[in-house]
Motif scaffolding. Structure first.
Motif, short mmCIF file in Angstrom:
data_model
loop_
_atom_site.label_atom_id
_atom_site.label_comp_id
_atom_site.label_asym_id
_atom_site.label_seq_id
_atom_site.Cartn_x
_atom_site.Cartn_y
_atom_site.Cartn_z
N LEU A 80 0.85 -1.19 0.00
CA LEU A 80 0.00 0.00 0.00
C LEU A 80 0.89 1.24 0.00
N SER A 81 0.71 2.08 -1.00
CA SER A 81 1.51 3.31 -1.08
C SER A 81 1.29 4.19 0.15
N ALA A 82 2.38 4.75 0.67
CA ALA A 82 2.41 5.66 1.82
C ALA A 82 2.23 4.96 3.16
N ARG A 83 2.17 3.65 3.18
CA ARG A 83 2.02 2.93 4.46
C ARG A 83 3.23 3.16 5.34
N THR A 84 2.99 3.35 6.63
CA THR A 84 4.03 3.51 7.64
C THR A 84 4.11 2.23 8.48
N THR A 85 5.05 2.20 9.42
CA THR A 85 5.11 1.06 10.33
C THR A 85 3.93 1.08 11.30
N ASP A 86 3.77 2.18 12.02
CA ASP A 86 2.69 2.24 13.02
C ASP A 86 2.20 3.67 13.26
N LEU A 87 2.10 4.44 12.18
CA LEU A 87 1.70 5.85 12.28
C LEU A 87 0.51 6.15 11.37
N PRO A 88 -0.49 6.87 11.86
CA PRO A 88 -1.50 7.41 10.94
C PRO A 88 -0.92 8.59 10.18
N ASP A 89 -1.41 8.81 8.96
CA ASP A 89 -0.92 9.91 8.13
C ASP A 89 -2.06 10.90 7.93
N ALA A 140 12.81 1.71 13.64
CA ALA A 140 13.06 0.28 13.82
C ALA A 140 12.13 -0.32 14.87
N LEU A 141 11.82 0.43 15.91
CA LEU A 141 10.89 -0.06 16.92
C LEU A 141 9.50 -0.25 16.32
N GLY A 142 9.14 0.60 15.36
CA GLY A 142 7.87 0.43 14.66
C GLY A 142 7.83 -0.89 13.90
N LEU A 146 5.51 -4.54 14.43
CA LEU A 146 4.88 -5.38 13.41
C LEU A 146 5.31 -6.83 13.56
N ALA A 147 6.59 -7.06 13.82
CA ALA A 147 7.08 -8.43 14.02
C ALA A 147 6.39 -9.06 15.22
N ASP A 148 6.18 -8.28 16.26
CA ASP A 148 5.50 -8.79 17.46
C ASP A 148 4.06 -9.17 17.15
N ILE A 149 3.39 -8.38 16.31
CA ILE A 149 2.03 -8.70 15.91
C ILE A 149 1.99 -10.04 15.18
N VAL A 150 2.95 -10.25 14.29
CA VAL A 150 3.00 -11.53 13.56
C VAL A 150 3.28 -12.68 14.52
N ASN A 151 4.21 -12.47 15.44
CA ASN A 151 4.57 -13.53 16.38
C ASN A 151 3.40 -13.96 17.25
N GLN A 152 2.46 -13.05 17.47
CA GLN A 152 1.31 -13.36 18.32
C GLN A 152 0.06 -13.72 17.51
#
Length: 249
Positions: A80-89, A140-142, A146-152
């Motif tokens: 998805l264009s403009a997607r961030t790690t964990d931020l609303p735009d 990187a923490l963002g 995401l990795a934590d979400i996948v792991n769970q």
């Protein structure tokens, strides 16, 4: 036996065989991989200004990955264009719902595509925008979130599938960003992007995820300094294929 009866029996037999093949795929005969990214996964064709188009599927790096892996692998493209790690735009309010916040949409994306063997994440370029004021560590923490979400991500909705493995890709550093208004939007981003690999590698290790520095495969070579040429997509797809094979062997 009439011709119609023979045709019906043949059709039913074909359906039964197809059903058996589908069951085999669901049981793990086919490795299912979801690629989760931004415009450089979606296939944004770099332009210095104005609207753009999307590379064809066979040019985009997830498509190159599909061909490089060959039979036995299924690639699910979630770019998805403009997607961030964990931020609303706030500058793109018309992308509603989960919006451009990668962490907000990821749980539903995983549940949608289960069973999954691997989730490949390449995000962080849009976090470099000046308005977010993020350090390389915070970006990187963002990705770590995401990795934590996948792991769970166990079970999905009414199922008991295990959580997929994770492969974190660090995007290549920004090039010379153009035109001037876009350069201002990413002011300070080049230096930050060059610092990302070390932080991403550390976060991947902490999350028990695989890691690949895409900057070692290609540069950000598009005319706008943010997006990738077809040659770069090819290099990424082929390079990621080797890493995927090692993880899912």
């Amino acid at each position: 036996m009439s011709t119609i009866q023979r045709s019906l029996i043949g059709a039913l037999t074909a359906l039964m065989l197809l059903g058996g093949n589908a069951a085999q795929a669901a049981d793990g005969a086919t490795k299912r991989i979801m690629v989760y990214g931004d415009s450089n996964t979606w296939g944004y064709v770099p332009v210095e200004s104005g609207p753009t188009t999307r590379y064809p599927q066979d040019v985009r790096w997830p498509g190159v990955l599909r061909v490089a892996l060959g039979p036995g692998y299924e690639i699910i493209d979630e770019g998805l264009s403009a997607r961030t790690t964990d931020l609303p735009d706030p500058t793109l309010p018309h992308i509603s719902g989960a919006g451009l916040d990668g962490s907000a949409y990821l749980p539903a994306a995983i549940a949608t595509h289960l069973p999954l063997d691997l989730v490949v994440i390449m995000l962080g370029t849009n976090d470099l925008k000046k308005m977010f004021n993020r350090s390389p560590l915070r970006i990187a923490l963002g990705v770590g979130k995401l990795a934590d979400i996948v792991n769970q991500a166990k079970g999905g909705v009414g199922t008991s599938y295990p959580a997929p493995k994770v492969l974190i890709l660090c995007p290549p550093p920004l090039g010379t960003v153009a035109p001037p208004e876009r350069a201002e939007r990413f002011a300070g981003g080049i230096d930050k992007s060059e610092a990302l690999p070390a932080y991403y590698e550390g976060i991947a290790a902490a999350a028990g995820a695989g890691f690949l520095d895409v900057g070692k495969l290609t540069t950000t070579d598009g005319v706008d300094g943010i997006h990738l040429t077809a040659a770069a997509h090819k290099a990424i797809g082929n390079g990621v294929a080797e890493k995927v094979k090692a993880i899912l062997k």
